[in-house]
Motif scaffolding. Structure first.
Motif, mmCIF file in Angstrom:
data_model
loop_
_atom_site.group_PDB
_atom_site.id
_atom_site.type_symbol
_atom_site.label_atom_id
_atom_site.label_comp_id
_atom_site.label_asym_id
_atom_site.label_seq_id
_atom_site.Cartn_x
_atom_site.Cartn_y
_atom_site.Cartn_z
ATOM 1 N N GLN A 149 14.122 21.088 5.943
ATOM 2 C CA GLN A 149 14.160 22.539 6.172
ATOM 3 C C GLN A 149 14.827 23.262 5.004
ATOM 4 O OE1 GLN A 149 12.391 23.490 8.899
ATOM 5 N NE2 GLN A 149 12.171 21.278 9.106
ATOM 6 N N LEU A 150 15.934 22.720 4.513
ATOM 7 C CA LEU A 150 16.656 23.381 3.415
ATOM 8 C C LEU A 150 15.861 23.342 2.115
ATOM 9 C CD1 LEU A 150 20.306 22.130 4.122
ATOM 10 C CD2 LEU A 150 19.288 24.334 4.689
ATOM 11 N N VAL A 151 15.218 22.202 1.833
ATOM 12 C CA VAL A 151 14.349 22.133 0.657
ATOM 13 C C VAL A 151 13.163 23.083 0.829
ATOM 14 C CG1 VAL A 151 12.814 20.638 -0.682
ATOM 15 C CG2 VAL A 151 15.036 19.796 0.064
ATOM 16 N N GLY A 152 12.694 23.207 2.072
ATOM 17 C CA GLY A 152 11.599 24.133 2.350
ATOM 18 C C GLY A 152 11.951 25.571 2.052
ATOM 19 N N ALA A 167 20.592 27.821 -10.481
ATOM 20 C CA ALA A 167 21.521 28.706 -9.773
ATOM 21 C C ALA A 167 20.849 29.346 -8.563
ATOM 22 C CB ALA A 167 22.042 29.785 -10.724
ATOM 23 N N THR A 168 19.584 29.752 -8.710
ATOM 24 C CA THR A 168 18.853 30.358 -7.596
ATOM 25 C C THR A 168 18.632 29.357 -6.480
ATOM 26 O OG1 THR A 168 17.723 31.814 -9.155
ATOM 27 C CG2 THR A 168 16.777 31.627 -6.961
ATOM 28 N N ARG A 169 18.251 28.131 -6.839
ATOM 29 C CA ARG A 169 18.065 27.083 -5.828
ATOM 30 C C ARG A 169 19.372 26.838 -5.069
ATOM 31 N NH1 ARG A 169 15.548 24.117 -10.085
ATOM 32 N NH2 ARG A 169 17.351 22.719 -10.135
ATOM 33 N N THR A 170 20.442 26.715 -5.796
ATOM 34 C CA THR A 170 21.735 26.442 -5.165
ATOM 35 C C THR A 170 22.129 27.569 -4.225
ATOM 36 O OG1 THR A 170 22.442 25.194 -7.112
ATOM 37 C CG2 THR A 170 24.164 25.938 -5.595
ATOM 38 N N LEU A 171 21.975 28.811 -4.673
ATOM 39 C CA LEU A 171 22.342 29.963 -3.849
ATOM 40 C C LEU A 171 21.512 30.003 -2.572
ATOM 41 C CD1 LEU A 171 23.954 32.590 -3.530
ATOM 42 C CD2 LEU A 171 22.109 33.762 -4.768
ATOM 43 N N CYS A 172 20.207 29.766 -2.697
ATOM 44 C CA CYS A 172 19.315 29.800 -1.530
ATOM 45 C C CYS A 172 19.716 28.749 -0.504
ATOM 46 C CB CYS A 172 17.872 29.587 -1.984
ATOM 47 S SG CYS A 172 16.665 29.565 -0.650
ATOM 48 N N ILE A 400 27.916 18.036 8.942
ATOM 49 C CA ILE A 400 26.476 17.781 8.849
ATOM 50 C C ILE A 400 25.810 18.856 7.998
ATOM 51 C CG2 ILE A 400 24.321 17.689 10.162
ATOM 52 C CD1 ILE A 400 26.014 15.227 10.463
ATOM 53 N N GLY A 401 26.214 20.105 8.193
ATOM 54 C CA GLY A 401 25.645 21.180 7.399
ATOM 55 C C GLY A 401 25.915 21.017 5.916
ATOM 56 N N VAL A 402 27.153 20.682 5.565
ATOM 57 C CA VAL A 402 27.508 20.475 4.153
ATOM 58 C C VAL A 402 26.755 19.276 3.583
ATOM 59 C CG1 VAL A 402 29.389 19.862 2.581
ATOM 60 C CG2 VAL A 402 29.769 21.561 4.386
ATOM 61 N N LEU A 403 26.645 18.201 4.367
ATOM 62 C CA LEU A 403 25.890 17.023 3.921
ATOM 63 C C LEU A 403 24.432 17.393 3.663
ATOM 64 C CD1 LEU A 403 25.697 13.942 3.456
ATOM 65 C CD2 LEU A 403 25.230 13.701 5.912
ATOM 66 N N GLY A 404 23.839 18.166 4.571
ATOM 67 C CA GLY A 404 22.459 18.598 4.381
ATOM 68 C C GLY A 404 22.290 19.446 3.132
ATOM 69 N N LEU A 409 20.195 19.850 -2.348
ATOM 70 C CA LEU A 409 20.340 20.215 -3.758
ATOM 71 C C LEU A 409 19.969 19.052 -4.671
ATOM 72 C CD1 LEU A 409 23.672 22.278 -3.653
ATOM 73 C CD2 LEU A 409 21.344 23.135 -3.930
ATOM 74 N N VAL A 410 20.283 17.841 -4.218
ATOM 75 C CA VAL A 410 19.964 16.657 -5.026
ATOM 76 C C VAL A 410 18.471 16.367 -5.007
ATOM 77 C CG1 VAL A 410 20.277 14.159 -5.185
ATOM 78 C CG2 VAL A 410 22.248 15.625 -4.757
ATOM 79 N N SER A 411 17.839 16.590 -3.860
ATOM 80 C CA SER A 411 16.432 16.194 -3.687
ATOM 81 C C SER A 411 15.518 17.399 -3.526
ATOM 82 C CB SER A 411 16.305 15.289 -2.457
ATOM 83 O OG SER A 411 16.776 15.958 -1.290
#
Length: 530
Positions: A149-152, A167-172, A400-404, A409-411
């Motif tokens: 979902q987060l990558v989506g 930076a945009t990816r990280t912020l999103c 769990i949220g932080v892990l996700g 961000l890595v994948s």
């Protein structure tokens, strides 16, 4: 569901989407705070208000299940592959019949807060190892689905901005993940339920109205729609026949069968869906709720099929494929043609809200399992106070949220559909056999549960590691490597039977449970304790 092309829509649509999304977030966050558990009771945090009507429960179930993949990915699959995409949508709708006919009522009658409660009520030995194995499977499934979902969210943002910067990816991802944590940690089940209902109503209304606009464009003549879709597909009548994607070879046919098995059987074992099945007050409310959910999901799938065909007929398959090779831009391109920037922004906002709602349900399910099964029953051996367990549940939601967020961000370049389908396959291979045997097989034992849970999980992961998903093809994680001896992209065709076999093997090789224990359990699954 990752795109690499330029922006699909204009700046106006981006600005309007942002305004709409922030408005929905502010309203739902405020309401989640108002409806959050007011007492330090784990039952309220895990199950929420059990007085909801069947329609509201059905909307919440529908919201829990339908992700942005249904709106973007499934529509794109229909737009690119025609008949094969429609066949895929059928599996999404049929999955709820499995839940209604086999799992829903016995699970609700026998359960308490989590599936771990159901297993330990049925099994008298090795309860703590079983809960530990179940918590591990739940964590893996929910984390995979949460990362999808987060990558989506980054993939959806790409439709507006083109390839986003780091930076945009990280912020999103951080913004979406933080909102999800607040929903799950503070709102609990009542807060998650509200956002699911809002999301379901928005999704049903959005896709239905857009589908009506497509049909109106073709004067409500389905034959004209199909003919235009075939004409603009570049494949002629083959677009409306099976085999454009999944029928090219025996392997592709088996892959499709494996995928459909994972979807149909995995739905019943997804942790956030099972939590929702435990929430209704009575069995009659549950049955009506699942019927509502089944009908609403089928309506959305039908509308998604119309949108996919409409996108090909109006926009053209070549345009869709050039913009996004996986087809995720199809519905946005269609919306821009039908309703300009306003409709595009509405559907884009809907996709973001869908991601948010599903992620909140997943985070809550993972936090509940970790707090109740792992901490409350395994670590504290059932002696934890409710306030203590509730604090751990809120903390677990944040973890769990932080892990996700970190994994997303890595994948971020990972195919989100692959992550989601792997989660379905693990659920169908590890949790479903354990659940079915627990509910319906008298000879089932704790050793069988452990072997089914751990073996199904390990089998699914290993088969994916040695499949074309990871190596040997241009779309793989490591395209330059080649160690893919397993030919299918989804492991369900092998791992699901393996999970059932391992559960049977572990049970027949171990000492039986006390027969009177199953007799009491069977009465409870049939009658329930309201």
């Amino acid at each position: 569901m990752v795109t690499t092309g330029a922006a699909v829509v204009d700046r106006f649509s981006l600005q309007l989407t942002l305004v709409l999304f922030l408005s929905v977030v502010v309203v739902t966050l405020f309401t989640a705070l108002l409806t959050a558990p007011q007492r330090d009771e784990i039952s309220e945090f895990y199950l929420g208000n059990r007085t909801m009507s069947p329609l509201r429960n059905g909307l919440a179930m529908c919201g829990d299940y339908l992700s942005a993949a249904t709106l973007l990915g499934s529509t794109g699959l229909v737009a690119l592959t025609g008949y094969d995409g429609l066949l895929y949508l059928c599996g999404t709708a049929v999955a709820w019949m499995m839940v209604l006919l086999l799992i829903a009522e016995p699970l609700r009658n026998a359960g308490r807060f989590t599936l771990g409660d159901t297993l330990t009520l049925r099994l008298t030995r090795m309860r703590r190892p079983v809960r530990l194995a179940l918590a591990l499977c739940t964590l893996v499934i929910t984390t995979l689905y949460l990362v999808a979902q987060l990558v989506g969210s980054v993939a959806l943002l790409t439709q507006f901005t083109g390839e986003p910067s780091a930076a945009t990816r990280t912020l999103c991802v951080v913004v979406i993940g933080t909102i999800v944590i607040v929903y799950a940690a503070i709102g609990g089940m009542p807060g998650a339920t509200f956002i699911q209902i809002v999301k379901a109503v928005m999704l049903i209304a959005g896709v239905t109205v857009t589908a009506v606009m497509v049909l109106h464009r073709f004067d409500w003549n389905v034959d004209d729609l199909l003919a235009a879709a075939a004409g603009n597909s570049g494949s002629g009548t083959r677009f409306l026949e099976p085999g454009l994607r999944y029928g090219a070879s025996v392997t592709s046919k088996l892959d499709f069968l494996s995928l459909q098995l994972a979807i149909v059987l995995g739905l019943a074992a997804l942790p956030h869906v099972m939590m929702r099945l435990l929430a209704p007050k009575s069995g009659s409310v549950l049955r009506s709720s699942v019927v509502w959910a089944m009908g609403l999901v089928s309506l959305v799938c039908l509308a998604a099929g119309v949108l996919g065909l409409g996108a090909t007929a109006i926009v053209g398959r070549d345009t869709i494929a050039q913009t996004d090779r996986k087809g995720d831009a199809a519905v946005l391109l269609l919306a821009h043609d039908l309703g300009g920037g306003v409709l595009t922004a509405l559907l884009s906002c809907l996709a973001f809200v869908t991601l948010l709602a599903v992620a909140a349900g997943l985070t809550l399910a993972a936090a509940s399992s970790l707090a109740h099964d792992l901490y409350g029953e395994v670590i504290r051996k059932g002696r934890a106070k409710e306030t203590e367990e509730l604090a751990v549940a809120r903390l677990a939601a944040a973890v769990i949220g932080v892990l996700g967020i970190l994994l997303a961000l890595v994948s971020w370049g990972t195919n989100t559909a692959t992550l989601a389908f792997l989660a379905f396959a693990i659920a169908a291979s590890a949790i479903l056999p354990t659940l079915v045997y627990t509910l319906f097989w008298r000879r089932f034992t704790a050793q069988g549960a452990l072997l089914s849970l751990c073996g199904g999980l390990l089998c699914s992961v290993l088969l994916v590691v040695f499949s074309p998903v990871v190596s040997s093809t241009p779309a793989s994680f490591y395209p330059s490597a080649d160690f893919a001896w397993f030919p299918l992209q989804n492991p369900g065709l092998v791992s699901i039977p393996a999970g059932f076999f391992l559960g049977w093997l572990g049970s027949v090789l171990s000492r039986p449970e006390a027969p009177e224990n199953y007799d009491d359990f069977e009465v409870r699954t049939l009658v329930g304790v309201d």
